[in-house]
Scaffold this motif. Structure first.
Motif, PDB file in Angstrom:
ATOM      1  N   LEU A  39       2.634   3.143  15.654  1.00  0.00           N
ATOM      2  CA  LEU A  39       2.615   2.996  14.197  1.00  0.00           C
ATOM      3  C   LEU A  39       1.342   2.243  13.789  1.00  0.00           C
ATOM      4  CD1 LEU A  39       4.731   3.626  11.887  1.00  0.00           C
ATOM      5  CD2 LEU A  39       5.242   1.177  11.950  1.00  0.00           C
ATOM      6  N   PRO A  40       0.511   2.853  12.954  1.00  0.00           N
ATOM      7  CA  PRO A  40      -0.722   2.145  12.577  1.00  0.00           C
ATOM      8  C   PRO A  40      -0.401   0.815  11.880  1.00  0.00           C
ATOM      9  CG  PRO A  40      -0.772   4.443  11.861  1.00  0.00           C
ATOM     10  CD  PRO A  40       0.621   4.172  12.332  1.00  0.00           C
ATOM     11  N   ALA A  41      -1.202  -0.194  12.196  1.00  0.00           N
ATOM     12  CA  ALA A  41      -0.966  -1.528  11.624  1.00  0.00           C
ATOM     13  C   ALA A  41      -0.945  -1.468  10.099  1.00  0.00           C
ATOM     14  CB  ALA A  41      -2.039  -2.482  12.115  1.00  0.00           C
ATOM     15  N   ALA A  42      -1.800  -0.576   9.530  1.00  0.00           N
ATOM     16  CA  ALA A  42      -1.881  -0.494   8.061  1.00  0.00           C
ATOM     17  C   ALA A  42      -0.548  -0.027   7.478  1.00  0.00           C
ATOM     18  CB  ALA A  42      -2.992   0.478   7.662  1.00  0.00           C
TER      19      ALA A  42
ATOM     20  N   SER B 269       1.715  -2.198   4.969  1.00  0.00           N
ATOM     21  CA  SER B 269       2.029  -1.749   3.603  1.00  0.00           C
ATOM     22  C   SER B 269       3.544  -1.716   3.381  1.00  0.00           C
ATOM     23  CB  SER B 269       1.402  -0.386   3.308  1.00  0.00           C
ATOM     24  OG  SER B 269       2.132   0.628   3.951  1.00  0.00           O
ATOM     25  N   GLN B 270       4.324  -1.461   4.483  1.00  0.00           N
ATOM     26  CA  GLN B 270       5.777  -1.474   4.335  1.00  0.00           C
ATOM     27  C   GLN B 270       6.296  -2.866   3.997  1.00  0.00           C
ATOM     28  OE1 GLN B 270       7.168   0.246   7.998  1.00  0.00           O
ATOM     29  NE2 GLN B 270       7.442   2.266   7.078  1.00  0.00           N
ATOM     30  N   MET B 271       5.552  -3.880   4.429  1.00  0.00           N
ATOM     31  CA  MET B 271       6.006  -5.256   4.211  1.00  0.00           C
ATOM     32  C   MET B 271       5.223  -5.952   3.101  1.00  0.00           C
ATOM     33  SD  MET B 271       8.546  -6.285   5.933  1.00  0.00           S
ATOM     34  CE  MET B 271       9.654  -5.298   6.897  1.00  0.00           C
ATOM     35  N   ALA B 272       4.376  -5.214   2.400  1.00  0.00           N
ATOM     36  CA  ALA B 272       3.520  -5.848   1.379  1.00  0.00           C
ATOM     37  C   ALA B 272       4.354  -6.574   0.324  1.00  0.00           C
ATOM     38  CB  ALA B 272       2.627  -4.793   0.731  1.00  0.00           C
ATOM     39  N   TRP B 273       5.505  -5.981  -0.034  1.00  0.00           N
ATOM     40  CA  TRP B 273       6.348  -6.576  -1.083  1.00  0.00           C
ATOM     41  C   TRP B 273       6.781  -7.991  -0.733  1.00  0.00           C
ATOM     42  CZ3 TRP B 273      11.289  -8.012   0.375  1.00  0.00           C
ATOM     43  CH2 TRP B 273      11.773  -7.452   1.569  1.00  0.00           C
ATOM     44  N   LEU B 274       6.854  -8.251   0.590  1.00  0.00           N
ATOM     45  CA  LEU B 274       7.326  -9.567   1.030  1.00  0.00           C
ATOM     46  C   LEU B 274       6.368 -10.677   0.609  1.00  0.00           C
ATOM     47  CD1 LEU B 274       9.644 -10.772   2.674  1.00  0.00           C
ATOM     48  CD2 LEU B 274       8.263 -10.435   4.719  1.00  0.00           C
TER      49      LEU B 274
END
Ligand SMILES: Cc1cc2nc3c(=O)[nH]c(=O)nc-3n(C[C@H](O)[C@H](O)[C@H](O)COP(=O)(O)OP(=O)(O)OC[C@H]3O[C@@H](n4cnc5c(N)ncnc54)[C@H](O)[C@@H]3O)c2cc1C
Length: 144
Positions: free
Chosen positions: A128-131, A135-140
């Motif tokens: 899974l690319p780090a980006a 981005s999946q956890m950006a909301w945190l």
């Protein structure tokens, strides 16, 4: 434990080899299903009392600190305590609910036991690319 951590760097295997069974602590992990409310009139649940979560995201204390900051803001806006607590609930509940649910789901994925599914999970996570994970956890990391 010694088997699981055998490939770890020093001094982890050596420390485990020196640890006696009676020195190990076993504490169950307890969490709360997301509550429908945090504010009950002049009573407010915050921190673990309102949203105890599994440890998979390391967010329990983070949420408690955020709660304190938001509560201070809500109390500065009005002297009406139940209104301040309702406002707190409005601001905090969506985020704390999301964290509790996400953490629980991550825990389920982390504790899969079927060897085939575990292999699939590990492969997906490895590639899974780090980006994407960022981005999946950006909301945190958005401000509360
Ligand atoms: C092993 C472990 C690792 C953790 N790692 C992380 C991490 O990496 N990152 C993270 O964000 N979170 C982590 N947490 C979670 C974090 O510790 C909690 O989410 C956080 O401490 C909750 O804060 P709190 O103030 O709500 O409750 P607490 O810290 O539990 O504080 C409640 C306080 O109330 C006191 N109390 C209880 N009953 C009464 C009473 N009747 N009268 C007076 N006082 C009372 C208790 O003694 C305690 O001091 C971890 C937790 C554990 C157990």
């Amino acid at each position: 434990m010694q088997r699981e951590f055998a490939a770890f760097h020093a001094p982890v295997p050596a420390l485990l080899a020196l640890t006696r069974d009676d020195q190990l602590l076993w504490n169950d992990i307890l969490d709360l299903k997301p509550l429908a409310h945090l504010a009950y009139g002049r009573t407010l649940l915050l921190g673990d009392a309102g949203h105890a979560t599994t440890p998979n995201m390391g967010q329990g204390a983070g949420m408690a600190v955020e709660d304190a900051a938001v509560l201070a803001q809500c109390l500065a806006e009005t002297t009406d305590l139940p209104a301040a607590f309702r406002r707190f609930e409005q601001r905090r509940l969506p985020r704390t609910t999301r964290i509790v649910r996400t953490s629980w789901q991550l825990g389920r994925v982390g504790q899969l036991e079927n060897p085939l599914v575990v292999m699939l999970r590990n492969t997906v996570m490895r590639y899974l690319p780090a980006a994407v994970s960022r981005s999946q956890m950006a909301w945190l990391y958005e401000t509360v």
